[in-house]
Design an enzyme around this catalytic site. Structure first.
Site, short mmCIF file in Angstrom:
data_model
loop_
_atom_site.label_atom_id
_atom_site.label_comp_id
_atom_site.label_asym_id
_atom_site.label_seq_id
_atom_site.Cartn_x
_atom_site.Cartn_y
_atom_site.Cartn_z
CG HIS A 106 -6.77 -1.39 3.75
ND1 HIS A 106 -7.46 -0.21 3.64
CD2 HIS A 106 -5.46 -1.04 3.81
CE1 HIS A 106 -6.63 0.80 3.62
NE2 HIS A 106 -5.40 0.32 3.73
CE LYS A 108 -6.65 1.53 7.81
NZ LYS A 108 -7.22 1.11 6.55
CG ASP A 113 -16.66 -7.09 26.87
OD1 ASP A 113 -15.81 -8.00 26.77
OD2 ASP A 113 -16.67 -6.28 27.80
#
Length: 167
Positions: A106, A108, A113
């Site tokens: 779940h 996000k 870089d």
């Protein structure tokens, strides 16, 4: 509309082409997110529950074509839903791994870089971008980036198909 932004990223220095679509353009939350993603020069690590926004997928594909190492971890149940961009990204040659258990992957977040963390409640879906109340936090603090990078690496290795166990 972020067509001009994506066109500039695809062909730097090319003359701008007006987009005929009726969507607002200019500085929006989506354009700011895309600009941050397109700033990647070496790597982009994505850990996303749901990814169905075609514009964000195009930005990720542009980075891959530029030679940026892109890795994506996603949720197995949501990667096959109608509109998911995961298949398109895999087809483009982007490395994708997914969970192998019943719970949701779940997270996000994105790491640009190994120096910039982009996280929040936002699923990378058109619905979330156009209709939901979401939050996105961009952090360039090395301590926070390191913690999320370690989590990404842990999940990336856990979801390595070479480690799957079949009965």
């Amino acid at each position: 509309c972020i067509e001009a932004l994506l066109a500039e990223a695809a062909e730097p220095g090319a003359p701008a082409r007006p987009c005929p679509c009726p969507l607002p353009s200019g500085d929006t939350a989506l354009s700011r997110l895309v600009r941050r993603l397109l700033s990647a020069r070496r790597s982009l690590d994505l850990c996303l529950f749901s990814f169905s926004c075609p514009q964000l997928a195009r930005a990720v594909q542009l980075l891959h074509r530029r030679g940026v190492r892109v890795r994506l971890v996603t949720d197995a149940q949501y990667m096959g839903l109608h509109g998911s961009q995961i298949g398109r990204l895999r087809h483009a040659g982007i490395q994708v791994r997914h969970d192998q258990h019943s719970g949701y992957m779940h997270h996000k977040f994105a790491i640009v870089d190994r120096r910039m963390l982009i996280t929040g409640s936002l699923n990378w879906t058109t619905q979330a971008i156009q209709s939901n109340r979401e939050n996105v936090l961009v952090v360039e603090d090395a301590e926070y980036v390191k913690a999320f990078q370690e989590e990404f690496e842990r999940i990336w290795e856990e979801y390595n198909p070479a480690n799957y166990r079949f009965f």
